[in-house]
Design a protein around this motif. Structure first.
Motif, mmCIF file in Angstrom:
data_model
loop_
_atom_site.group_PDB
_atom_site.id
_atom_site.type_symbol
_atom_site.label_atom_id
_atom_site.label_comp_id
_atom_site.label_asym_id
_atom_site.label_seq_id
_atom_site.Cartn_x
_atom_site.Cartn_y
_atom_site.Cartn_z
ATOM 1 N N LYS A 214 0.844 -1.191 0.000
ATOM 2 C CA LYS A 214 0.000 0.000 0.000
ATOM 3 C C LYS A 214 0.878 1.240 0.000
ATOM 4 C CE LYS A 214 -3.540 0.112 2.768
ATOM 5 N NZ LYS A 214 -4.365 0.007 4.009
ATOM 6 N N GLU A 215 0.676 2.124 -0.956
ATOM 7 C CA GLU A 215 1.507 3.320 -1.075
ATOM 8 C C GLU A 215 1.354 4.252 0.126
ATOM 9 O OE1 GLU A 215 0.513 5.171 -4.724
ATOM 10 O OE2 GLU A 215 1.285 3.547 -5.993
ATOM 11 N N THR A 216 0.245 4.143 0.827
ATOM 12 C CA THR A 216 -0.005 5.018 1.969
ATOM 13 C C THR A 216 0.734 4.549 3.219
ATOM 14 O OG1 THR A 216 -2.011 3.743 2.441
ATOM 15 C CG2 THR A 216 -2.257 5.743 1.130
ATOM 16 N N ASP A 217 1.278 3.326 3.207
ATOM 17 C CA ASP A 217 1.988 2.802 4.365
ATOM 18 C C ASP A 217 3.488 3.067 4.253
ATOM 19 O OD1 ASP A 217 -0.356 1.928 5.423
ATOM 20 O OD2 ASP A 217 -0.091 -0.178 4.879
ATOM 21 N N ASN A 218 4.185 2.959 5.377
ATOM 22 C CA ASN A 218 5.614 3.226 5.424
ATOM 23 C C ASN A 218 6.428 1.941 5.476
ATOM 24 O OD1 ASN A 218 5.195 6.094 5.695
ATOM 25 N ND2 ASN A 218 4.655 5.729 7.841
ATOM 26 N N ILE A 219 7.691 2.048 5.083
ATOM 27 C CA ILE A 219 8.625 0.952 5.283
ATOM 28 C C ILE A 219 8.792 0.721 6.782
ATOM 29 C CG2 ILE A 219 11.037 0.239 5.026
ATOM 30 C CD1 ILE A 219 11.109 1.715 2.384
ATOM 31 N N LYS A 220 8.855 -0.547 7.173
ATOM 32 C CA LYS A 220 8.961 -0.882 8.586
ATOM 33 C C LYS A 220 10.186 -1.770 8.832
ATOM 34 C CE LYS A 220 3.916 -0.750 9.271
ATOM 35 N NZ LYS A 220 3.573 -0.335 7.918
ATOM 36 N N PHE A 221 10.638 -1.761 10.062
ATOM 37 C CA PHE A 221 11.771 -2.592 10.466
ATOM 38 C C PHE A 221 11.341 -3.446 11.658
ATOM 39 C CE2 PHE A 221 13.364 1.213 8.436
ATOM 40 C CZ PHE A 221 14.260 0.695 7.508
ATOM 41 N N GLN A 222 11.701 -4.720 11.597
ATOM 42 C CA GLN A 222 11.233 -5.657 12.617
ATOM 43 C C GLN A 222 12.397 -6.403 13.264
ATOM 44 O OE1 GLN A 222 7.415 -7.937 12.194
ATOM 45 N NE2 GLN A 222 8.798 -9.666 11.908
ATOM 46 N N LEU A 223 12.354 -6.530 14.580
ATOM 47 C CA LEU A 223 13.342 -7.283 15.337
ATOM 48 C C LEU A 223 12.605 -8.291 16.208
ATOM 49 C CD1 LEU A 223 16.371 -7.579 16.075
ATOM 50 C CD2 LEU A 223 15.955 -5.960 17.949
ATOM 51 N N THR A 224 13.028 -9.562 16.124
ATOM 52 C CA THR A 224 12.314 -10.633 16.810
ATOM 53 C C THR A 224 13.274 -11.499 17.620
ATOM 54 O OG1 THR A 224 10.701 -10.716 14.997
ATOM 55 C CG2 THR A 224 10.754 -12.594 16.497
ATOM 56 N N PHE A 225 12.875 -11.813 18.846
ATOM 57 C CA PHE A 225 13.610 -12.734 19.703
ATOM 58 C C PHE A 225 12.711 -13.927 20.005
ATOM 59 C CE2 PHE A 225 15.220 -8.497 20.561
ATOM 60 C CZ PHE A 225 16.603 -8.665 20.562
ATOM 61 N N SER A 226 13.251 -15.146 19.895
ATOM 62 C CA SER A 226 12.465 -16.350 20.173
ATOM 63 C C SER A 226 13.225 -17.272 21.107
ATOM 64 C CB SER A 226 12.146 -17.098 18.871
ATOM 65 O OG SER A 226 11.391 -16.293 17.990
ATOM 66 N N LYS A 227 12.544 -17.800 22.095
ATOM 67 C CA LYS A 227 13.136 -18.705 23.075
ATOM 68 C C LYS A 227 12.278 -19.963 23.181
ATOM 69 C CE LYS A 227 15.489 -20.091 26.762
ATOM 70 N NZ LYS A 227 16.890 -20.556 26.698
ATOM 71 N N PHE A 228 12.916 -21.141 22.990
ATOM 72 C CA PHE A 228 12.209 -22.416 23.036
ATOM 73 C C PHE A 228 12.380 -23.087 24.391
ATOM 74 C CE2 PHE A 228 12.670 -21.542 18.619
ATOM 75 C CZ PHE A 228 11.661 -22.213 17.957
ATOM 76 N N PHE A 229 11.346 -23.836 24.796
ATOM 77 C CA PHE A 229 11.392 -24.642 26.020
ATOM 78 C C PHE A 229 10.933 -26.053 25.670
ATOM 79 C CE2 PHE A 229 10.705 -20.252 27.196
ATOM 80 C CZ PHE A 229 11.654 -20.053 28.189
ATOM 81 N N TYR A 230 11.787 -27.037 25.965
ATOM 82 C CA TYR A 230 11.498 -28.422 25.625
ATOM 83 C C TYR A 230 11.164 -29.223 26.873
ATOM 84 C CZ TYR A 230 13.882 -27.068 21.313
ATOM 85 O OH TYR A 230 14.264 -26.425 20.153
ATOM 86 N N PRO A 231 10.202 -30.156 26.760
ATOM 87 C CA PRO A 231 9.918 -31.030 27.913
ATOM 88 C C PRO A 231 11.179 -31.820 28.276
ATOM 89 C CG PRO A 231 8.200 -31.217 26.250
ATOM 90 C CD PRO A 231 9.310 -30.409 25.630
ATOM 91 N N LYS A 232 11.417 -32.005 29.570
ATOM 92 C CA LYS A 232 12.615 -32.696 30.027
ATOM 93 C C LYS A 232 12.690 -34.145 29.543
ATOM 94 C CE LYS A 232 13.180 -29.860 34.162
ATOM 95 N NZ LYS A 232 13.267 -29.860 35.657
ATOM 96 N N THR A 233 11.534 -34.726 29.284
ATOM 97 C CA THR A 233 11.503 -36.131 28.886
ATOM 98 C C THR A 233 11.709 -36.341 27.410
ATOM 99 O OG1 THR A 233 9.089 -36.015 28.668
ATOM 100 C CG2 THR A 233 9.994 -36.744 30.804
ATOM 101 N N GLU A 234 11.784 -35.218 26.612
ATOM 102 C CA GLU A 234 11.926 -35.343 25.175
ATOM 103 C C GLU A 234 13.228 -34.741 24.703
ATOM 104 O OE1 GLU A 234 8.761 -34.017 22.792
ATOM 105 O OE2 GLU A 234 7.195 -35.007 23.948
ATOM 106 N N GLU A 235 13.718 -35.238 23.579
ATOM 107 C CA GLU A 235 14.899 -34.672 22.976
ATOM 108 C C GLU A 235 14.532 -33.397 22.218
ATOM 109 O OE1 GLU A 235 16.633 -37.529 20.425
ATOM 110 O OE2 GLU A 235 17.172 -38.921 22.012
ATOM 111 N N LYS A 236 15.488 -32.526 22.044
ATOM 112 C CA LYS A 236 15.264 -31.319 21.260
ATOM 113 C C LYS A 236 15.198 -31.691 19.792
ATOM 114 C CE LYS A 236 17.763 -28.396 24.542
ATOM 115 N NZ LYS A 236 18.883 -27.467 24.709
ATOM 116 N N LEU A 237 14.159 -31.199 19.104
ATOM 117 C CA LEU A 237 13.996 -31.502 17.678
ATOM 118 C C LEU A 237 13.978 -30.214 16.899
ATOM 119 C CD1 LEU A 237 11.252 -34.263 17.967
ATOM 120 C CD2 LEU A 237 13.703 -34.593 17.702
#
Length: 237
Positions: A214-237
């Motif tokens: 949309k020409e009426t919108d501006n260019i945007k910049f995005q920064l993302t952080f993600s942290k995973f938590f795995y059940p202790k009984t399962e291997e990380k996949l």
């Protein structure tokens, strides 16, 4: 600005303290065909800055959980703040998707959707539904998706377009390049390009530039952080 800083600080502590608190796993904004294993959780903090006319920032702390059977759901709270007048818009975002494997895990069909009701405005919720086919090439560490979507901004779905998205491994699984394009003339149509860095198996950082159609919108910049938590009984996949 004080509200924005408070949100970032709270999100930072939530991620680092391991609290099991939107958005499903994405290329940049388009959901991927990757799906969490059952009971695997990941917390994400995405900050989107629009520095042009009508400057604003949107920050979205969210949590995803694997449901099993190729399904994943998420809950987030997008908060938008305009710099000019400090006006704040708060929503709740509820997302879900289902991934089907066709013949092998390198051929996938993903369907999903989201609804985002406003917390502080008496308006119809934002709505979004999509579907795309994905081909994964393990040898080249490439993932390519093509499909379509429908969306409605404070409205039932009334506009849509095509989806093209590419995820390319650059340095093993540590650094990836990401490109996505959604056609149309609505709040979801854009071109995005970014990099994703995964220093640990359970943590990643992504940065992207998003160019709206949309020409009426501006260019945007995005920064993302993600942290995973795995059940202790399962291997990380």
């Amino acid at each position: 600005m004080k509200k924005f800083c408070k949100i970032l600080i709270l999100s930072f502590f939530a991620m680092n303290l391991g609290l099991k608190a939107n958005a499903v796993q994405n290329y940049i904004n388009v959901p991927t065909s990757e799906v969490l294993k059952k009971d695997v959780v990941f917390i994400k903090e995405a900050t989107l800055v629009s520095p042009g006319k009508g400057r604003s920032v949107t920050t979205t702390p969210s949590v995803n959980v694997g449901l099993g059977w190729g399904m994943e759901a998420s809950f987030g709270v997008p908060v938008s703040i305009k710099f000019e007048d400090g006006k704040t818009t708060e929503k709740i975002s509820i997302d879900a998707k289902k991934v089907f494997y066709i013949g092998s895990d390198t051929n996938r069909l993903t369907i999903g959707g989201a609804v985002a009701p406003s917390i502080n405005m008496p308006v119809c919720p934002d709505m979004y539904i999509y579907s795309h086919a994905t081909k994964v090439f393990p040898k080249t560490r490439t993932s390519f998706s093509v499909g379509g979507y429908m969306t409605g901004e404070n409205h039932f779905v009334n506009s849509g377009g095509a989806i093209l998205a590419l995820d390319q491994g650059i340095i093993g699984n540590k650094v990836k390049g990401q490109v996505e394009w959604t056609s149309g003339y609505n709040n979801k149509s854009h071109f995005g390009v970014g990099l994703k860095y995964k220093p640990k198996d359970d943590f990643s950082i992504a940065a992207a530039m998003i160019i709206p159609m949309k020409e009426t919108d501006n260019i945007k910049f995005q920064l993302t952080f993600s942290k995973f938590f795995y059940p202790k009984t399962e291997e990380k996949l």
